[in-house]
Design an enzyme around this catalytic site. Structure first.
Site, mmCIF file in Angstrom:
data_model
loop_
_atom_site.group_PDB
_atom_site.id
_atom_site.type_symbol
_atom_site.label_atom_id
_atom_site.label_comp_id
_atom_site.label_asym_id
_atom_site.label_seq_id
_atom_site.Cartn_x
_atom_site.Cartn_y
_atom_site.Cartn_z
ATOM 1 N N ASP A 231 0.868 -1.167 0.000
ATOM 2 C CA ASP A 231 0.000 0.000 0.000
ATOM 3 C C ASP A 231 0.919 1.236 0.000
ATOM 4 O OD1 ASP A 231 -2.282 1.712 0.762
ATOM 5 O OD2 ASP A 231 -1.269 1.782 2.703
ATOM 6 N N ASP B 190 -0.061 5.128 1.064
ATOM 7 C CA ASP B 190 -0.197 6.099 2.156
ATOM 8 C C ASP B 190 -0.116 5.407 3.502
ATOM 9 O OD1 ASP B 190 -0.631 8.572 0.767
ATOM 10 O OD2 ASP B 190 -2.602 7.808 0.188
#
Ligand code: C5P
Ligand code: MG
Length: 263
Positions: A15, A17
């Site tokens: 991922d 953020d």
């Protein structure tokens, strides 16, 4: 499990953020892809004000430990819908994104550059799978010199007019709870993973645990979860869904040491 992962070729799914990027630095919150734009002086004041109001309204719902994913999704769609309409109104130029990123306080987790360099030199495919904004994310990876040819970004990308003005988004929305193979519009990534069935997955949201759905015949997926917020209330669920849970860890030390063990 580590022995299995080391035994054959591997891949990484991360991922962006609050996973590749840091949560805080020197006591200050660091910006996310959306945050870079939400706080940028290059964006009009009406946008910055409204984007931050929406963040204050919807982020607590995103991380609410008592609500189910199904209950959260309609709110998340509302959030994305509103923010996307607002961005389009701002007539953002493609050329301004690099400056927005340079002026922001976005930072990668400590040791991310070292890990990404290692994955590049050993030819390990890395999928960066983000419900943020792909155009900004790519600028961040370039800014920190980690956007190498083994990295593929799957995210929400802007559509531009012939003058380079952002006029909308390409493809279907990727939000934090639909990160699975259906959200990967260009599926050549999974072809690259054929024969690389041992995956290290890293995320900070429970929705990130689905990012490896679609990996051909997975034999081993090691899930590393960064638990950044509402720790006590969410720890049990994170322990159930990830193999390793790291609490308020702003480094890539654990993933790096696992990759080192595989050499
Ligand atoms: O890269 P990642 O998938 O983590 O990006 C999604 C994150 O972006 C969400 O966790 C959410 O908090 C944040 N977001 C935001 N503003 C929006 C939509 C999402 O800050 N309008
Ligand atoms: Mg995240």
């Amino acid at each position: 499990m580590l022995k299995d992962i080391a035994a054959t070729a591997h891949g990484v799914i991360a991922d962006f953020d609050r996973t590749l990027s840091r949560v805080w630095h020197n006591g200050k919150m660091c910006e996310t892809c959306h945050g870079i734009m939400d706080n940028s002086a290059l964006m009009p004041p009406f946008y910055r004000q409204e984007a931050n109001r929406l963040l204050g309204k919807y982020y607590p719902i995103e991380i609410d430990p008592k609500m189910t994913e199904e209950e959260k999704i309609p709110y998340m769609l509302e959030w994305y819908g509103q923010i996307h309409n607002l961005i389009v109104k701002c007539r953002v130029s493609q050329g301004s994104l690099e400056d927005m990123v340079s002026a922001s306080n976005v930072k990668l987790r400590e040791g991310t550059e070292k890990l990404m360099n290692e994955l590049h030199t050993t030819n390990v495919p890395v999928l960066v799978f983000s419900a943020g904004m792909g155009d900004i994310l790519e600028q961040v990876l370039k800014h920190f010199n980690v956007y190498t040819n083994n990295v593929k970004v799957v995210s929400n990308f802007f559509r531009y007019d012939d003058k380079g003005v952002m006029v909308g988004f390409k493809d279907d929305l990727i939000h934090m709870f639909n990160k699975n193979e259906n959200a990967i519009h260009s599926s050549d990534y999974f072809d690259k993973l054929r024969g690389r069935n041992n995956i290290i997955l890293m995320g900070d949201s429970l929705g990130d645990t689905k990012m490896a759905v679609g990996v051909p015949q997975p034999s081993c997926i090691l899930k590393i979860g960064f638990l950044n917020d509402k720790v006590e209330e969410r720890l049990e669920k994170y322990m159930k869904n990830f193999d390793i849970v790291l609490i308020d860890d702003q480094t890539m030390d654990v993933a790096s040491s696992i990759v080192d063990l595989m050499k």
